[in-house]
Design a protein around this motif. Structure first.
Motif, PDB file in Angstrom:
ATOM      1  N   GLN A  36       0.858  -1.185   0.000  1.00  0.00           N
ATOM      2  CA  GLN A  36       0.000   0.000   0.000  1.00  0.00           C
ATOM      3  C   GLN A  36       0.891   1.232   0.000  1.00  0.00           C
ATOM      4  N   PHE A  37       0.529   2.191  -0.844  1.00  0.00           N
ATOM      5  CA  PHE A  37       1.324   3.418  -0.960  1.00  0.00           C
ATOM      6  C   PHE A  37       0.385   4.586  -1.214  1.00  0.00           C
ATOM      7  N   PRO A  38       0.461   5.622  -0.434  1.00  0.00           N
ATOM      8  CA  PRO A  38       1.431   5.841   0.641  1.00  0.00           C
ATOM      9  C   PRO A  38       1.015   5.117   1.925  1.00  0.00           C
ATOM     10  N   LEU A  39       2.010   4.696   2.656  1.00  0.00           N
ATOM     11  CA  LEU A  39       1.851   4.062   3.958  1.00  0.00           C
ATOM     12  C   LEU A  39       3.248   3.921   4.542  1.00  0.00           C
ATOM     13  N   TYR A  40       3.329   3.791   5.850  1.00  0.00           N
ATOM     14  CA  TYR A  40       4.616   3.595   6.500  1.00  0.00           C
ATOM     15  C   TYR A  40       5.361   2.438   5.844  1.00  0.00           C
ATOM     16  N   PRO A  41       6.624   2.529   5.540  1.00  0.00           N
ATOM     17  CA  PRO A  41       7.588   3.545   5.928  1.00  0.00           C
ATOM     18  C   PRO A  41       7.749   4.683   4.928  1.00  0.00           C
ATOM     19  N   GLY A  42       6.930   4.723   3.887  1.00  0.00           N
ATOM     20  CA  GLY A  42       6.985   5.825   2.923  1.00  0.00           C
ATOM     21  C   GLY A  42       7.911   5.569   1.750  1.00  0.00           C
ATOM     22  N   SER A  43       8.579   4.443   1.733  1.00  0.00           N
ATOM     23  CA  SER A  43       9.458   4.086   0.614  1.00  0.00           C
ATOM     24  C   SER A  43       8.711   3.140  -0.320  1.00  0.00           C
ATOM     25  N   GLY A  44       9.373   2.761  -1.407  1.00  0.00           N
ATOM     26  CA  GLY A  44       8.792   1.795  -2.332  1.00  0.00           C
ATOM     27  C   GLY A  44       8.116   2.398  -3.540  1.00  0.00           C
ATOM     28  N   ALA A  45       8.574   3.566  -3.957  1.00  0.00           N
ATOM     29  CA  ALA A  45       8.038   4.154  -5.187  1.00  0.00           C
ATOM     30  C   ALA A  45       8.425   3.282  -6.374  1.00  0.00           C
ATOM     31  N   ALA A  46       7.639   3.320  -7.417  1.00  0.00           N
ATOM     32  CA  ALA A  46       7.905   2.501  -8.601  1.00  0.00           C
ATOM     33  C   ALA A  46       9.258   2.817  -9.235  1.00  0.00           C
ATOM     34  N   THR A  47       9.771   4.010  -8.995  1.00  0.00           N
ATOM     35  CA  THR A  47      11.060   4.416  -9.576  1.00  0.00           C
ATOM     36  C   THR A  47      12.259   3.830  -8.835  1.00  0.00           C
ATOM     37  N   GLU A  48      12.048   3.232  -7.675  1.00  0.00           N
ATOM     38  CA  GLU A  48      13.140   2.617  -6.910  1.00  0.00           C
ATOM     39  C   GLU A  48      13.371   1.214  -7.457  1.00  0.00           C
ATOM     40  N   SER A  49      14.440   1.053  -8.269  1.00  0.00           N
ATOM     41  CA  SER A  49      14.626  -0.210  -8.977  1.00  0.00           C
ATOM     42  C   SER A  49      15.974  -0.888  -8.729  1.00  0.00           C
ATOM     43  N   GLY A  50      16.793  -0.354  -7.846  1.00  0.00           N
ATOM     44  CA  GLY A  50      18.093  -0.959  -7.559  1.00  0.00           C
ATOM     45  C   GLY A  50      19.122  -0.595  -8.607  1.00  0.00           C
ATOM     46  N   THR A  51      20.392  -0.650  -8.236  1.00  0.00           N
ATOM     47  CA  THR A  51      21.443  -0.279  -9.182  1.00  0.00           C
ATOM     48  C   THR A  51      21.568  -1.288 -10.317  1.00  0.00           C
ATOM     49  N   ALA A  52      21.125  -2.520 -10.091  1.00  0.00           N
ATOM     50  CA  ALA A  52      21.204  -3.553 -11.112  1.00  0.00           C
ATOM     51  C   ALA A  52      19.849  -3.825 -11.760  1.00  0.00           C
ATOM     52  N   GLY A  53      18.843  -2.990 -11.491  1.00  0.00           N
ATOM     53  CA  GLY A  53      17.508  -3.221 -12.036  1.00  0.00           C
ATOM     54  C   GLY A  53      16.854  -4.463 -11.462  1.00  0.00           C
ATOM     55  N   ASN A  54      17.291  -4.851 -10.283  1.00  0.00           N
ATOM     56  CA  ASN A  54      16.837  -6.091  -9.662  1.00  0.00           C
ATOM     57  C   ASN A  54      15.663  -5.911  -8.714  1.00  0.00           C
ATOM     58  N   ILE A  55      15.144  -4.703  -8.617  1.00  0.00           N
ATOM     59  CA  ILE A  55      14.051  -4.414  -7.688  1.00  0.00           C
ATOM     60  C   ILE A  55      12.836  -3.943  -8.467  1.00  0.00           C
ATOM     61  N   LEU A  56      11.694  -4.527  -8.127  1.00  0.00           N
ATOM     62  CA  LEU A  56      10.423  -4.154  -8.741  1.00  0.00           C
ATOM     63  C   LEU A  56       9.466  -3.750  -7.629  1.00  0.00           C
ATOM     64  N   ASN A  57       9.224  -2.469  -7.494  1.00  0.00           N
ATOM     65  CA  ASN A  57       8.267  -1.958  -6.527  1.00  0.00           C
ATOM     66  C   ASN A  57       6.939  -1.722  -7.223  1.00  0.00           C
ATOM     67  N   LEU A  58       5.891  -2.255  -6.607  1.00  0.00           N
ATOM     68  CA  LEU A  58       4.545  -2.108  -7.142  1.00  0.00           C
ATOM     69  C   LEU A  58       3.669  -1.464  -6.075  1.00  0.00           C
ATOM     70  N   PRO A  59       3.754  -0.133  -5.963  1.00  0.00           N
ATOM     71  CA  PRO A  59       2.919   0.565  -4.991  1.00  0.00           C
ATOM     72  C   PRO A  59       1.459   0.523  -5.416  1.00  0.00           C
ATOM     73  N   VAL A  60       0.585   0.271  -4.443  1.00  0.00           N
ATOM     74  CA  VAL A  60      -0.837   0.075  -4.731  1.00  0.00           C
ATOM     75  C   VAL A  60      -1.652   1.025  -3.858  1.00  0.00           C
ATOM     76  N   ALA A  61      -2.657   1.636  -4.444  1.00  0.00           N
ATOM     77  CA  ALA A  61      -3.519   2.570  -3.713  1.00  0.00           C
ATOM     78  C   ALA A  61      -4.407   1.829  -2.715  1.00  0.00           C
ATOM     79  N   ALA A  62      -4.685   2.471  -1.609  1.00  0.00           N
ATOM     80  CA  ALA A  62      -5.580   1.916  -0.594  1.00  0.00           C
ATOM     81  C   ALA A  62      -6.908   1.530  -1.239  1.00  0.00           C
ATOM     82  N   GLY A  63      -7.466   0.405  -0.780  1.00  0.00           N
ATOM     83  CA  GLY A  63      -8.762  -0.043  -1.260  1.00  0.00           C
ATOM     84  C   GLY A  63      -8.744  -0.793  -2.572  1.00  0.00           C
ATOM     85  N   SER A  64      -7.573  -1.093  -3.104  1.00  0.00           N
ATOM     86  CA  SER A  64      -7.486  -1.699  -4.440  1.00  0.00           C
ATOM     87  C   SER A  64      -8.065  -3.098  -4.532  1.00  0.00           C
ATOM     88  N   GLY A  65      -7.749  -3.986  -3.625  1.00  0.00           N
ATOM     89  CA  GLY A  65      -8.363  -5.309  -3.596  1.00  0.00           C
ATOM     90  C   GLY A  65      -7.743  -6.355  -4.494  1.00  0.00           C
TER      91      GLY A  65
END
Length: 152
Positions: A36-65
């Motif tokens: 869930q985004f935004p939510l604590y700890p406030g990190s995990g934006a889709a643009t945060e992908s790691g230096t090797a492109g090894n990270i996939l953040n999928l922030p989801v809006a509250a209530g999505s289901g």
């Protein structure tokens, strides 16, 4: 360190900022976080992908289901895993995104956790319980998750 590749799939409602920080520079470790985004700890934006492109953040809006999570699994999580071809998928299995949980608003059903588990059974998996804050939602979700794991 022994030539094995690992992918972590984290569906806990909070972004796994510590896990992301540890593996930011580790090309052999893939990390996927649905949170869930935004939510604590406030990190995990889709643009945060790691230096090797090894990270996939999928922030989801509250209530999505469930339907949003199923779509993200089919369109993003599974292709990411297939591309990486990990030797093992580690599931960070938090159940605080459950519809009964008082601390978040993701509204996932018990069946959603079972189905996400099933979708990962094409890979060798290891699951680690992260928790949840509603005992009924936690117990039914853990049971459904374990039953799905036993289907493999």
């Amino acid at each position: 360190r022994e030539g094995k590749s690992v992918a972590i799939v984290d569906w806990d409602v909070h972004h796994g900022n510590g896990t992301q920080d540890i593996f930011w520079d580790e090309a052999a470790i893939g990390y996927v976080s649905l949170h869930q985004f935004p939510l604590y700890p406030g990190s995990g934006a889709a643009t945060e992908s790691g230096t090797a492109g090894n990270i996939l953040n999928l922030p989801v809006a509250a209530g999505s289901g469930d339907d949003i999570y199923f779509g993200l699994f089919d369109e993003s999580v599974l292709p990411f895993l297939r591309d990486r071809a990990p030797d093992v998928v580690l599931i960070s299995a938090g159940f605080d995104a459950h519809e009964r949980d008082p601390l978040a608003q993701m509204n996932l059903t018990t069946e959603c956790f079972a189905e996400m588990t099933r979708k990962l059974l094409g890979f060798p998996v290891l699951s680690v319980l992260e928790g949840g804050y509603d005992l009924q939602g936690l117990s039914t979700s853990v049971r459904a998750h374990l039953e799905a794991l036993l289907e493999a």
